[in-house]
Design a protein around this motif. Sequence first.
Motif, mmCIF file in Angstrom:
data_model
loop_
_atom_site.group_PDB
_atom_site.id
_atom_site.type_symbol
_atom_site.label_atom_id
_atom_site.label_comp_id
_atom_site.label_asym_id
_atom_site.label_seq_id
_atom_site.Cartn_x
_atom_site.Cartn_y
_atom_site.Cartn_z
ATOM 1 N N PHE A 213 0.948 -1.047 -0.442
ATOM 2 C CA PHE A 213 0.145 0.282 -0.270
ATOM 3 C C PHE A 213 0.594 0.794 -0.050
ATOM 4 C CE2 PHE A 213 -2.841 3.325 2.166
ATOM 5 C CZ PHE A 213 -4.168 2.963 0.664
ATOM 6 N N ARG A 214 1.486 1.520 0.451
ATOM 7 C CA ARG A 214 3.025 2.235 0.758
ATOM 8 C C ARG A 214 3.543 3.008 -0.948
ATOM 9 N NH1 ARG A 214 6.157 1.713 5.569
ATOM 10 N NH2 ARG A 214 4.442 2.575 6.737
ATOM 11 N N TYR A 215 4.011 1.523 -1.698
ATOM 12 C CA TYR A 215 3.945 1.250 -2.703
ATOM 13 C C TYR A 215 3.405 2.195 -3.497
ATOM 14 C CZ TYR A 215 6.341 0.123 -7.168
ATOM 15 O OH TYR A 215 7.109 0.282 -7.949
ATOM 16 N N ALA A 216 2.333 1.154 -3.432
ATOM 17 C CA ALA A 216 1.336 2.875 -4.020
ATOM 18 C C ALA A 216 0.899 3.972 -3.881
ATOM 19 C CB ALA A 216 -0.755 1.859 -3.488
ATOM 20 N N MET A 217 0.971 4.431 -3.007
ATOM 21 C CA MET A 217 1.040 5.504 -2.520
ATOM 22 C C MET A 217 1.394 5.973 -2.258
ATOM 23 S SD MET A 217 -1.511 5.894 0.547
ATOM 24 C CE MET A 217 -2.029 8.057 0.542
ATOM 25 N N LEU A 218 3.638 6.367 -2.380
ATOM 26 C CA LEU A 218 4.459 6.620 -2.094
ATOM 27 C C LEU A 218 5.781 6.408 -3.370
ATOM 28 C CD1 LEU A 218 5.199 6.973 1.902
ATOM 29 C CD2 LEU A 218 4.130 8.976 0.043
ATOM 30 N N GLY A 219 5.502 4.860 -3.325
ATOM 31 C CA GLY A 219 6.819 4.903 -3.953
ATOM 32 C C GLY A 219 7.887 4.296 -3.736
ATOM 33 N N VAL A 220 7.478 3.651 -2.277
ATOM 34 C CA VAL A 220 8.890 3.539 -1.728
ATOM 35 C C VAL A 220 8.119 1.811 -1.113
ATOM 36 C CG1 VAL A 220 10.261 5.221 -1.376
ATOM 37 C CG2 VAL A 220 8.414 4.781 0.451
ATOM 38 N N SER A 221 9.232 1.016 -0.683
ATOM 39 C CA SER A 221 8.476 -0.222 -0.117
ATOM 40 C C SER A 221 9.299 -0.943 0.379
ATOM 41 C CB SER A 221 7.841 -1.302 -1.143
ATOM 42 O OG SER A 221 7.604 -2.428 -0.933
ATOM 43 N N ASP A 222 9.535 -1.701 1.812
ATOM 44 C CA ASP A 222 10.521 -2.018 1.960
ATOM 45 C C ASP A 222 10.724 -3.647 1.485
ATOM 46 O OD1 ASP A 222 10.965 -0.521 3.827
ATOM 47 O OD2 ASP A 222 9.822 -1.796 5.830
ATOM 48 N N VAL A 223 9.726 -4.354 0.520
ATOM 49 C CA VAL A 223 9.837 -5.408 -0.415
ATOM 50 C C VAL A 223 9.444 -5.729 -1.642
ATOM 51 C CG1 VAL A 223 9.401 -7.360 1.735
ATOM 52 C CG2 VAL A 223 7.239 -6.052 0.483
ATOM 53 N N HIS A 224 10.050 -5.864 -2.370
ATOM 54 C CA HIS A 224 9.441 -5.737 -3.769
ATOM 55 C C HIS A 224 7.935 -6.027 -3.524
ATOM 56 C CE1 HIS A 224 8.915 -6.770 -7.989
ATOM 57 N NE2 HIS A 224 9.963 -5.857 -7.969
ATOM 58 N N ILE A 225 7.667 -4.884 -4.328
ATOM 59 C CA ILE A 225 6.426 -5.626 -5.170
ATOM 60 C C ILE A 225 5.697 -6.184 -5.529
ATOM 61 C CG2 ILE A 225 5.951 -4.036 -6.879
ATOM 62 C CD1 ILE A 225 3.238 -3.731 -4.625
ATOM 63 N N GLY A 226 6.278 -6.986 -6.489
ATOM 64 C CA GLY A 226 5.672 -7.961 -6.663
ATOM 65 C C GLY A 226 5.185 -8.751 -6.104
ATOM 66 N N VAL A 227 6.708 -8.990 -5.578
ATOM 67 C CA VAL A 227 6.533 -9.915 -4.081
ATOM 68 C C VAL A 227 5.522 -10.307 -2.946
ATOM 69 C CG1 VAL A 227 7.806 -11.335 -2.016
ATOM 70 C CG2 VAL A 227 9.141 -10.439 -4.013
ATOM 71 N N ALA A 228 5.542 -8.649 -2.848
ATOM 72 C CA ALA A 228 4.542 -8.671 -1.487
ATOM 73 C C ALA A 228 2.885 -8.458 -2.040
ATOM 74 C CB ALA A 228 4.324 -7.199 -1.705
ATOM 75 N N LEU A 229 2.529 -8.071 -3.285
ATOM 76 C CA LEU A 229 0.880 -8.597 -3.957
ATOM 77 C C LEU A 229 1.249 -10.469 -3.978
ATOM 78 C CD1 LEU A 229 0.339 -6.282 -6.968
ATOM 79 C CD2 LEU A 229 -0.451 -6.257 -4.827
ATOM 80 N N SER A 230 1.526 -11.162 -4.344
ATOM 81 C CA SER A 230 2.089 -12.351 -4.495
ATOM 82 C C SER A 230 1.824 -13.028 -3.454
ATOM 83 C CB SER A 230 3.308 -12.772 -5.146
ATOM 84 O OG SER A 230 3.774 -12.734 -5.804
ATOM 85 N N MET A 231 2.466 -12.478 -1.936
ATOM 86 C CA MET A 231 2.039 -13.172 -0.121
ATOM 87 C C MET A 231 0.695 -12.786 -0.267
ATOM 88 S SD MET A 231 4.730 -14.426 0.300
ATOM 89 C CE MET A 231 5.315 -14.383 2.658
ATOM 90 N N THR A 232 0.117 -11.716 -0.477
ATOM 91 C CA THR A 232 -1.087 -11.429 -0.075
ATOM 92 C C THR A 232 -2.171 -11.738 -0.848
ATOM 93 O OG1 THR A 232 -0.236 -8.549 -0.198
ATOM 94 C CG2 THR A 232 -2.622 -8.705 -0.286
ATOM 95 N N VAL A 233 -2.117 -12.329 -2.077
ATOM 96 C CA VAL A 233 -2.790 -13.048 -2.637
ATOM 97 C C VAL A 233 -3.343 -14.826 -2.503
ATOM 98 C CG1 VAL A 233 -3.553 -14.613 -5.326
ATOM 99 C CG2 VAL A 233 -3.047 -11.809 -5.166
ATOM 100 N N GLY A 234 -1.059 -14.904 -1.950
ATOM 101 C CA GLY A 234 -1.772 -16.215 -1.105
ATOM 102 C C GLY A 234 -2.314 -16.594 0.010
ATOM 103 N N PHE A 235 -1.960 -15.587 0.989
ATOM 104 C CA PHE A 235 -2.604 -15.398 1.800
ATOM 105 C C PHE A 235 -4.684 -15.346 1.711
ATOM 106 C CE2 PHE A 235 0.755 -13.277 3.777
ATOM 107 C CZ PHE A 235 1.223 -13.951 4.367
ATOM 108 N N LEU A 236 -4.700 -15.493 0.495
ATOM 109 C CA LEU A 236 -6.149 -14.773 0.521
ATOM 110 C C LEU A 236 -6.900 -16.193 0.114
ATOM 111 C CD1 LEU A 236 -7.736 -12.464 -1.656
ATOM 112 C CD2 LEU A 236 -8.472 -14.610 -2.470
ATOM 113 N N VAL A 237 -6.106 -16.990 -1.331
ATOM 114 C CA VAL A 237 -6.129 -18.741 -1.393
ATOM 115 C C VAL A 237 -6.012 -19.291 -0.311
ATOM 116 C CG1 VAL A 237 -5.304 -20.204 -2.785
ATOM 117 C CG2 VAL A 237 -5.437 -18.021 -3.656
ATOM 118 N N PHE A 238 -5.407 -19.028 0.627
ATOM 119 C CA PHE A 238 -5.484 -20.011 1.531
ATOM 120 C C PHE A 238 -6.689 -19.733 2.172
ATOM 121 C CE2 PHE A 238 -3.873 -20.708 6.147
ATOM 122 C CZ PHE A 238 -3.727 -22.140 6.025
ATOM 123 N N LEU A 239 -7.139 -18.371 3.113
ATOM 124 C CA LEU A 239 -7.490 -18.616 3.816
ATOM 125 C C LEU A 239 -8.992 -18.907 3.014
ATOM 126 C CD1 LEU A 239 -6.348 -15.017 5.209
ATOM 127 C CD2 LEU A 239 -6.554 -17.468 6.353
#
Lengths: 258, 306
Positions: free
Chosen positions: A216-242
């Motif tokens: 979310f910070r990346y989407a707003m500010l353009g900075v992130s502690d993790v790569h955006i692709g990784v962040a999105l994949s992890m989020t989708v992964g949690f979504l599928v699991f839950l």
Amino acid sequence: MSRAAANWTGLVTIVRREMRRVLRIWPQTLLPPVITMTLYFIIFGALIGRRIGEMGGYDYMQYIAPGLIIMAVLTNSYANVSSSFFGAKFGKFIEELLVSPMPNSLILLGYVAGGVLRGTLIGALVTVVAMFFTPLTVANPLLMILVVVLTAVVFALGGFINGVYANKFDDISIVPTFVLAPLTYLGGVFYTVDLLPDIARQLSLANPILYMVNAFRYAMLGVSDVHIGVALSMTVGFLVFLFALAMWLLNKGYGLRS
Amino acid sequence: MTQALSIAGLAKTYGNGVEALRGIDLDVAEGDFFGLLGPNGAGKTTAIGIVTSLVRKTGGTVSVFGHDIDRELEAAKACIGLVPQEINFNQFEKCRDILVNQAGFYGIPRATAKERAEKYLKQLQLWDKREDISRNLSGGMKRRLMIARALVHEPRLLILDEPTAGVDIEIRRSMWEFLRRINREGTTIILTTHYLEEAETLCREIGIINHGRIVERGRTRDLLAKLQTETFELNLRTPIAQAPEVTGYTVRQLDPSTLEVDVDKSQSVTHLFSELAQHGIEVVSMRNKVNRLEELFVRMVEKGRT
Ligand SMILES: Nc1ncnc2c1ncn2[C@@H]1O[C@H](COP(=O)(O)OP(=O)(O)O)[C@@H](O)[C@H]1O
Ligand SMILES: [Mg+2]
């Protein structure tokens, strides 16, 4: 009347009922997060933040604003579904849905949609509050919407699962208090994990919330502690699991059908 | 003829090991008014729970208007309206919203849902209460609201689990009247009860369930005819000192001018009266003492136990 049309009507009915609940008990659902977030902005942003100076290349207030917004989204998506679903179970009126021809997947979808709507509504309110304190920029609006929705869905699903397992009202506050709150505070809302010693940073990467805050910070500010692709994949992964877990519980009738 | 409900070999063992149903077979024809009768704990709610998918069966099959619940659960459920044993409203929802939402869950578009809600709230004398939250209704009103809610999607099969429990006699009678009417208009009704009077008054067909087994099944009239004895209470013109000895009959004296007599089916009341006349006893009036179904019930249940 086709089954699909009937199901659609059913789904809309659940979502409408969920939204009416949110609006009916607005002093419990809408007001508290707005007050809490205002306090965060005043204390961490305006008072303490001024002394902190910069974080990740941004004014501290500007840096934490995305984290606070997404934190409001996720806590409220979760709380809405866990309390509404548990309330329906506790008051037995979940049976209205269980005996109806609505398939389990749509019951889940209806509750999740209710949580997502409350989460995003509060996200919007908190964003308005934030604008009084700091200029907000949006680097990537589409990504921002995607991240908000994905995050809200993940936590709405989490809240649903919590509601399914809960047997008493305490059971729906334990997880938010002892799991979600700590994970949120340690998930990089208030700081960049680059500040942490190596071991703590490694541990932080095991925290699901870190990925959503940073996306979310990346989407707003353009900075992130993790790569955006990784962040999105992890989020989708949690979504599928839950989602799979929630469907499995529903199909098993866990806590719902004896 | 289509069976509204067809159950075969239905079994349920709960997680705690309680065997609530031990293989029941039951057919209810379309248009019937069927009573499932049994004492507390017999398995009535469990059976209904399985039919409505609130309870998962451990054996057997169920189909509703030909829709097997294992294969066409949604189609089966769409045919059923359920009035559960326990009140299960959202306490804070308004009566009208409860009905409109329920219709929505069954796929009825909102405009039609509102018309239906009005129709059934009116039919159950709840229209004045449409804006009240359900928590504020009296017990009898809540029961009626549950009936209205179950009817809002106009199901072909209405199932009521002890609908008149805790409802006072006047409301109970008006509910009976209402149920009779919708049954006449074509809705198949299955009702569970342990009020025998209720089953005797309403149901054309009954099944008696005990300890998870159907112990008797048939037309109410035929089952009643199986009874061997009836007990009559006789009011006498003049008080007598002690009960007369009448060959073949058991006669008990309740008070100086009231007698109680058991009459076997092989005997006749006329004969009893002439015997009494010989003792100089004149009978002014009489009434059937026990609820006959009650007796039937006790017998069947005893039979089931052995
Ligand atoms: N959820 C449950 N878990 C365990 N046992 C149950 C449950 N529900 C009912 N029972 C048991 O199953 C039996 C049948 O109960 P029920 O179907 O409620 O009977 P009825 O409706 O005829 O009074 C009883 O012994 C009851 O205690
Ligand atoms: Mg019962």
